[in-house]
Write a protein that holds these residues in place. Structure first.
Motif, PDB file in Angstrom:
ATOM      1  N   VAL A 120       6.582  -7.903   6.845  1.00 35.69           N
ATOM      2  CA  VAL A 120       7.812  -7.126   6.647  1.00 35.69           C
ATOM      3  C   VAL A 120       8.012  -6.181   7.830  1.00 35.69           C
ATOM      4  N   ALA A 121       6.963  -5.491   8.225  1.00 32.59           N
ATOM      5  CA  ALA A 121       7.068  -4.570   9.356  1.00 32.59           C
ATOM      6  C   ALA A 121       7.400  -5.321  10.647  1.00 32.59           C
ATOM      7  N   MET A 122       6.752  -6.455  10.879  1.00 38.14           N
ATOM      8  CA  MET A 122       6.987  -7.223  12.104  1.00 38.14           C
ATOM      9  C   MET A 122       8.439  -7.693  12.198  1.00 38.14           C
ATOM     10  N   TYR A 123       8.949  -8.291  11.119  1.00 37.06           N
ATOM     11  CA  TYR A 123      10.299  -8.853  11.164  1.00 37.06           C
ATOM     12  C   TYR A 123      11.365  -7.764  11.185  1.00 37.06           C
ATOM     13  N   CYS A 124      11.114  -6.656  10.530  1.00 32.17           N
ATOM     14  CA  CYS A 124      12.076  -5.546  10.604  1.00 32.17           C
ATOM     15  C   CYS A 124      12.130  -4.981  12.019  1.00 32.17           C
ATOM     16  N   GLN A 125      10.975  -4.729  12.608  1.00 29.26           N
ATOM     17  CA  GLN A 125      10.950  -4.163  13.962  1.00 29.26           C
ATOM     18  C   GLN A 125      11.397  -5.192  14.996  1.00 29.26           C
ATOM     19  N   GLY A 126      10.907  -6.408  14.902  1.00 30.71           N
ATOM     20  CA  GLY A 126      11.197  -7.418  15.911  1.00 30.71           C
ATOM     21  C   GLY A 126      12.637  -7.904  15.909  1.00 30.71           C
ATOM     22  N   LEU A 127      13.206  -8.098  14.721  1.00 31.56           N
ATOM     23  CA  LEU A 127      14.568  -8.622  14.632  1.00 31.56           C
ATOM     24  C   LEU A 127      15.610  -7.552  14.351  1.00 31.56           C
ATOM     25  N   GLY A 128      15.148  -6.330  14.074  1.00 21.78           N
ATOM     26  CA  GLY A 128      16.097  -5.278  13.741  1.00 21.78           C
ATOM     27  C   GLY A 128      16.623  -5.408  12.320  1.00 21.78           C
ATOM     28  N   TYR A 129      15.896  -6.136  11.478  1.00 15.90           N
ATOM     29  CA  TYR A 129      16.299  -6.311  10.085  1.00 15.90           C
ATOM     30  C   TYR A 129      15.898  -5.096   9.261  1.00 15.90           C
ATOM     31  N   GLN A 130      16.413  -5.022   8.060  1.00 19.09           N
ATOM     32  CA  GLN A 130      16.046  -3.974   7.114  1.00 19.09           C
ATOM     33  C   GLN A 130      15.662  -4.626   5.793  1.00 19.09           C
ATOM     34  N   VAL A 131      14.900  -3.893   4.998  1.00 15.38           N
ATOM     35  CA  VAL A 131      14.537  -4.380   3.665  1.00 15.38           C
ATOM     36  C   VAL A 131      15.757  -4.188   2.768  1.00 15.38           C
ATOM     37  N   LEU A 132      16.306  -5.307   2.303  1.00 17.17           N
ATOM     38  CA  LEU A 132      17.471  -5.257   1.414  1.00 17.17           C
ATOM     39  C   LEU A 132      17.064  -5.106  -0.040  1.00 17.17           C
ATOM     40  N   ALA A 133      15.889  -5.639  -0.379  1.00 22.38           N
ATOM     41  CA  ALA A 133      15.356  -5.543  -1.751  1.00 22.38           C
ATOM     42  C   ALA A 133      13.871  -5.851  -1.689  1.00 22.38           C
ATOM     43  N   SER A 134      13.158  -5.364  -2.667  1.00 21.28           N
ATOM     44  CA  SER A 134      11.736  -5.688  -2.768  1.00 21.28           C
ATOM     45  C   SER A 134      11.343  -5.684  -4.238  1.00 21.28           C
ATOM     46  N   PHE A 135      10.218  -6.291  -4.521  1.00 24.99           N
ATOM     47  CA  PHE A 135       9.730  -6.330  -5.896  1.00 24.99           C
ATOM     48  C   PHE A 135       8.212  -6.367  -5.886  1.00 24.99           C
ATOM     49  N   ALA A 136       7.628  -5.841  -6.963  1.00 27.92           N
ATOM     50  CA  ALA A 136       6.173  -5.797  -7.095  1.00 27.92           C
ATOM     51  C   ALA A 136       5.782  -6.336  -8.458  1.00 27.92           C
ATOM     52  N   ASP A 137       4.773  -7.188  -8.459  1.00 27.67           N
ATOM     53  CA  ASP A 137       4.220  -7.780  -9.670  1.00 27.67           C
ATOM     54  C   ASP A 137       5.298  -8.363 -10.579  1.00 27.67           C
ATOM     55  N   HIS A 138       6.211  -9.112  -9.984  1.00 27.94           N
ATOM     56  CA  HIS A 138       7.225  -9.834 -10.762  1.00 27.94           C
ATOM     57  C   HIS A 138       6.634 -11.190 -11.127  1.00 27.94           C
ATOM     58  N   GLN A 139       6.067 -11.276 -12.330  1.00 26.14           N
ATOM     59  CA  GLN A 139       5.378 -12.471 -12.802  1.00 26.14           C
ATOM     60  C   GLN A 139       4.290 -12.907 -11.821  1.00 26.14           C
ATOM     61  N   GLY A 140       3.553 -11.921 -11.284  1.00 30.00           N
ATOM     62  CA  GLY A 140       2.446 -12.184 -10.381  1.00 30.00           C
ATOM     63  C   GLY A 140       2.810 -12.243  -8.916  1.00 30.00           C
ATOM     64  N   PHE A 141       4.076 -11.986  -8.579  1.00 27.64           N
ATOM     65  CA  PHE A 141       4.525 -12.040  -7.192  1.00 27.64           C
ATOM     66  C   PHE A 141       4.998 -10.683  -6.705  1.00 27.64           C
ATOM     67  N   ASP A 142       4.666 -10.369  -5.454  1.00 28.58           N
ATOM     68  CA  ASP A 142       5.259  -9.251  -4.729  1.00 28.58           C
ATOM     69  C   ASP A 142       6.149  -9.870  -3.661  1.00 28.58           C
ATOM     70  N   GLY A 143       7.188  -9.152  -3.245  1.00 35.12           N
ATOM     71  CA  GLY A 143       8.031  -9.729  -2.220  1.00 35.12           C
ATOM     72  C   GLY A 143       9.005  -8.749  -1.621  1.00 35.12           C
ATOM     73  N   ALA A 144       9.620  -9.174  -0.541  1.00 42.18           N
ATOM     74  CA  ALA A 144      10.640  -8.382   0.137  1.00 42.18           C
ATOM     75  C   ALA A 144      11.695  -9.325   0.691  1.00 42.18           C
ATOM     76  N   ILE A 145      12.937  -8.886   0.608  1.00 38.56           N
ATOM     77  CA  ILE A 145      14.063  -9.631   1.146  1.00 38.56           C
ATOM     78  C   ILE A 145      14.614  -8.831   2.316  1.00 38.56           C
ATOM     79  N   LEU A 146      14.641  -9.463   3.492  1.00 35.66           N
ATOM     80  CA  LEU A 146      15.043  -8.798   4.725  1.00 35.66           C
ATOM     81  C   LEU A 146      16.358  -9.370   5.230  1.00 35.66           C
ATOM     82  N   GLY A 147      17.085  -8.544   5.946  1.00 38.23           N
ATOM     83  CA  GLY A 147      18.320  -9.006   6.565  1.00 38.23           C
ATOM     84  C   GLY A 147      19.143  -7.817   6.998  1.00 38.23           C
TER      85      GLY A 147
END
Length: 132
Positions: free
Chosen positions: A20-47
């Motif tokens: 997440v840090a690499m793609y935000c810094q490298g591409l200039g993206y931002q975290v649009l949404a994120s989730f933790a322990d959603h049925q066993g998954f963590d995640g982030a949506i960038l753009g």
């Protein structure tokens, strides 16, 4: 498909926070949404809010993903302006992406290829996308 539809490219990783840090810094993206322990998954949506393309990275608790299956798994970004292209390439390196020779030499002619911590690759292509 309508232009207003969203394209989301999703992939798993063992290094969620680092990616997440690499793609935000490298591409200039931002975290649009994120989730933790959603049925066993963590995640982030960038753009970017103004764009209709998202990158989603997920991590499943207790599951090992490993590296990219090939060296030709690419995301390609067309950046025609020379100064902007150089700036983006510098940002990719500063973000921790490793510059690599492309598996397909076509991408080395007018672009630069970078590898992330999972072995997936991003090409910053210095040309205008042309519809054929």
């Amino acid at each position: 498909m309508e232009r207003s539809h969203i394209l989301r490219v999703a992939r798993p990783t063992d290094h969620l926070e680092q990616l997440v840090a690499m793609y935000c810094q490298g591409l200039g993206y931002q975290v649009l949404a994120s989730f933790a322990d959603h049925q066993g998954f963590d995640g982030a949506i960038l753009g970017l809010k103004s764009h209709s393309v998202h990158l989603e990275f997920t991590h499943c608790h207790g599951h090992h993903v490993g590296r990219a299956p090939t060296q030709d798994n690419l995301l390609v970004f067309y950046v025609p302006d020379e100064a902007e292209w150089q700036s983006r390439c510098a940002a990719m390196e500063a973000a921790g992406f490793t510059p690599v020779a492309s598996f397909n030499p076509y991408w080395d002619v007018q672009g630069k290829t970078f590898e992330d911590v999972d072995g997936y690759r991003v090409v910053i292509q210095r040309e205008v996308w042309k519809d054929n």
